[in-house]
Design a protein around this motif. Sequence first.
Motif, PDB file in Angstrom:
ATOM      1  N   ARG A 129      19.392  78.051  65.344  1.00  0.00           N
ATOM      2  CA  ARG A 129      19.925  78.893  64.151  1.00  0.00           C
ATOM      3  C   ARG A 129      19.666  80.317  64.410  1.00  0.00           C
ATOM      4  O   ARG A 129      20.155  81.413  64.079  1.00  0.00           O
ATOM      5  CB  ARG A 129      19.911  78.545  62.694  1.00  0.00           C
ATOM      6  CG  ARG A 129      20.617  77.300  62.501  1.00  0.00           C
ATOM      7  CD  ARG A 129      20.173  76.727  61.099  1.00  0.00           C
ATOM      8  NE  ARG A 129      19.973  77.782  59.958  1.00  0.00           N
ATOM      9  CZ  ARG A 129      19.968  77.576  58.719  1.00  0.00           C
ATOM     10  NH1 ARG A 129      19.668  75.989  58.426  1.00  0.00           N
ATOM     11  NH2 ARG A 129      19.960  78.082  57.736  1.00  0.00           N
ATOM     12  N   GLN A 130      18.398  80.644  65.051  1.00  0.00           N
ATOM     13  CA  GLN A 130      17.935  82.021  65.261  1.00  0.00           C
ATOM     14  C   GLN A 130      18.585  82.516  66.566  1.00  0.00           C
ATOM     15  O   GLN A 130      18.410  83.704  66.746  1.00  0.00           O
ATOM     16  CB  GLN A 130      16.243  81.856  65.539  1.00  0.00           C
ATOM     17  CG  GLN A 130      15.489  81.154  64.387  1.00  0.00           C
ATOM     18  CD  GLN A 130      15.718  81.907  62.956  1.00  0.00           C
ATOM     19  OE1 GLN A 130      15.843  83.051  62.980  1.00  0.00           O
ATOM     20  NE2 GLN A 130      16.084  81.135  61.994  1.00  0.00           N
ATOM     21  N   GLU A 136      28.171  77.397  67.132  1.00  0.00           N
ATOM     22  CA  GLU A 136      28.315  75.845  66.723  1.00  0.00           C
ATOM     23  C   GLU A 136      27.269  75.092  67.499  1.00  0.00           C
ATOM     24  O   GLU A 136      26.602  75.386  68.501  1.00  0.00           O
ATOM     25  CB  GLU A 136      29.377  75.296  67.368  1.00  0.00           C
ATOM     26  CG  GLU A 136      30.697  76.027  66.578  1.00  0.00           C
ATOM     27  CD  GLU A 136      32.038  76.250  67.462  1.00  0.00           C
ATOM     28  OE1 GLU A 136      33.223  76.258  66.769  1.00  0.00           O
ATOM     29  OE2 GLU A 136      31.918  76.191  68.548  1.00  0.00           O
ATOM     30  N   TYR A 137      26.642  74.208  66.460  1.00  0.00           N
ATOM     31  CA  TYR A 137      25.654  73.245  66.837  1.00  0.00           C
ATOM     32  C   TYR A 137      26.205  71.642  66.550  1.00  0.00           C
ATOM     33  O   TYR A 137      26.542  71.703  65.414  1.00  0.00           O
ATOM     34  CB  TYR A 137      24.254  73.667  66.064  1.00  0.00           C
ATOM     35  CG  TYR A 137      23.009  72.647  66.349  1.00  0.00           C
ATOM     36  CD1 TYR A 137      22.832  72.247  67.839  1.00  0.00           C
ATOM     37  CD2 TYR A 137      22.512  71.934  65.267  1.00  0.00           C
ATOM     38  CE1 TYR A 137      21.957  71.397  67.870  1.00  0.00           C
ATOM     39  CE2 TYR A 137      21.442  71.257  65.409  1.00  0.00           C
ATOM     40  CZ  TYR A 137      21.243  70.712  66.641  1.00  0.00           C
ATOM     41  OH  TYR A 137      20.147  69.827  67.282  1.00  0.00           O
ATOM     42  N   LEU A 138      26.481  70.967  67.455  1.00  0.00           N
ATOM     43  CA  LEU A 138      26.904  69.648  67.177  1.00  0.00           C
ATOM     44  C   LEU A 138      25.661  68.576  67.377  1.00  0.00           C
ATOM     45  O   LEU A 138      25.013  68.638  68.382  1.00  0.00           O
ATOM     46  CB  LEU A 138      27.988  69.395  68.272  1.00  0.00           C
ATOM     47  CG  LEU A 138      29.249  70.253  68.177  1.00  0.00           C
ATOM     48  CD1 LEU A 138      30.154  69.550  69.368  1.00  0.00           C
ATOM     49  CD2 LEU A 138      29.791  70.371  67.016  1.00  0.00           C
ATOM     50  N   LEU A 139      25.701  67.764  66.491  1.00  0.00           N
ATOM     51  CA  LEU A 139      24.865  66.628  66.418  1.00  0.00           C
ATOM     52  C   LEU A 139      26.020  65.230  66.839  1.00  0.00           C
ATOM     53  O   LEU A 139      26.794  64.783  65.991  1.00  0.00           O
ATOM     54  CB  LEU A 139      24.034  66.296  65.159  1.00  0.00           C
ATOM     55  CG  LEU A 139      23.333  67.274  65.000  1.00  0.00           C
ATOM     56  CD1 LEU A 139      22.470  67.135  63.732  1.00  0.00           C
ATOM     57  CD2 LEU A 139      21.962  67.586  66.326  1.00  0.00           C
ATOM     58  N   SER A 153      29.777  80.742  61.250  1.00  0.00           N
ATOM     59  CA  SER A 153      30.767  80.956  60.414  1.00  0.00           C
ATOM     60  C   SER A 153      30.830  80.273  58.992  1.00  0.00           C
ATOM     61  O   SER A 153      31.586  81.085  58.121  1.00  0.00           O
ATOM     62  CB  SER A 153      32.210  81.037  60.945  1.00  0.00           C
ATOM     63  OG  SER A 153      32.685  79.600  61.253  1.00  0.00           O
ATOM     64  N   ARG A 154      30.225  79.253  59.026  1.00  0.00           N
ATOM     65  CA  ARG A 154      30.140  78.645  57.594  1.00  0.00           C
ATOM     66  C   ARG A 154      28.536  78.434  56.877  1.00  0.00           C
ATOM     67  O   ARG A 154      28.397  77.670  56.290  1.00  0.00           O
ATOM     68  CB  ARG A 154      30.834  77.099  57.841  1.00  0.00           C
ATOM     69  CG  ARG A 154      32.225  77.169  58.312  1.00  0.00           C
ATOM     70  CD  ARG A 154      32.906  75.850  57.898  1.00  0.00           C
ATOM     71  NE  ARG A 154      32.923  75.421  56.725  1.00  0.00           N
ATOM     72  CZ  ARG A 154      32.648  74.015  56.051  1.00  0.00           C
ATOM     73  NH1 ARG A 154      32.762  73.137  57.129  1.00  0.00           N
ATOM     74  NH2 ARG A 154      32.942  74.032  54.785  1.00  0.00           N
ATOM     75  N   ASP A 155      28.015  79.624  57.484  1.00  0.00           N
ATOM     76  CA  ASP A 155      26.277  79.721  56.931  1.00  0.00           C
ATOM     77  C   ASP A 155      25.820  78.404  57.237  1.00  0.00           C
ATOM     78  O   ASP A 155      24.946  78.019  56.611  1.00  0.00           O
ATOM     79  CB  ASP A 155      26.381  79.832  55.575  1.00  0.00           C
ATOM     80  CG  ASP A 155      27.023  81.363  55.088  1.00  0.00           C
ATOM     81  OD1 ASP A 155      26.794  82.184  56.017  1.00  0.00           O
ATOM     82  OD2 ASP A 155      27.517  81.590  54.024  1.00  0.00           O
ATOM     83  N   TRP A 156      26.137  77.838  58.529  1.00  0.00           N
ATOM     84  CA  TRP A 156      25.544  76.648  59.029  1.00  0.00           C
ATOM     85  C   TRP A 156      25.472  75.294  58.061  1.00  0.00           C
ATOM     86  O   TRP A 156      24.910  74.272  58.023  1.00  0.00           O
ATOM     87  CB  TRP A 156      23.699  76.781  59.201  1.00  0.00           C
ATOM     88  CG  TRP A 156      23.749  77.936  60.382  1.00  0.00           C
ATOM     89  CD1 TRP A 156      23.127  79.200  60.143  1.00  0.00           C
ATOM     90  CD2 TRP A 156      24.097  77.849  61.808  1.00  0.00           C
ATOM     91  NE1 TRP A 156      23.282  79.723  61.364  1.00  0.00           N
ATOM     92  CE2 TRP A 156      23.801  79.099  62.195  1.00  0.00           C
ATOM     93  CE3 TRP A 156      24.492  76.975  62.544  1.00  0.00           C
ATOM     94  CZ2 TRP A 156      23.993  79.415  63.590  1.00  0.00           C
ATOM     95  CZ3 TRP A 156      25.004  77.116  63.840  1.00  0.00           C
ATOM     96  CH2 TRP A 156      24.647  78.459  64.513  1.00  0.00           C
TER      97      TRP A 156
END
Length: 186
Positions: A129-130, A136-139, A153-156
């Motif tokens: 996040r830094q 985007e971060y996908l799991l 864009s959605r504050d994570w």
Amino acid sequence: MGLQIPSYPELSVEDYLAGEQQSEIRHEYIDGQVYAMVGASDRHGLIVNALAFALTPAARRRGCQLFTSDMKVRLEIGGSSIFYYPDLLLSCDGDDRHAYFRSSPCLIVEVLSESTQRVDRQEKFLSYRQIPSLQEYLLVAQDERRLECFRRSRDWRGEILTQGGLYLACLELELSLDEVYQDLAN
């Protein structure tokens, strides 16, 4: 008498990068310490391959570079250098072209396993996040159809998908869960 914990000298970034070029085992680097990476399951590999196959045409159209598993992402947090090996990394920054790592990805994907999911959900998520360029971060779960998407864009805040598709802003692409999990049905 207290427990004696061995200490190891800190490794410089330069020595780490040089060592990774010669090592048969990949290591992640956190502020001078290295940690060996574990091997992946067949399900993990099939998911990573499916993602790469689905994303590559859009990445090429946009002039981005897509890497699976062997490209490091470099972070600088609070004066500490960190290198992780995400399962998938997408960089669309034409100036982000170091031979052995990227520093400005717009998309990072981690495929979850029992042994890595705590680190992927906590330590890596907080670190990733830094990265100012990360959108985007996908799991991606490997034992069920489940994808979690976290967006700047959605504050994570996370969204969970178990069917349908997911729009990836970084590539302006709709990614179908059927594409991600297609090879696991065989």
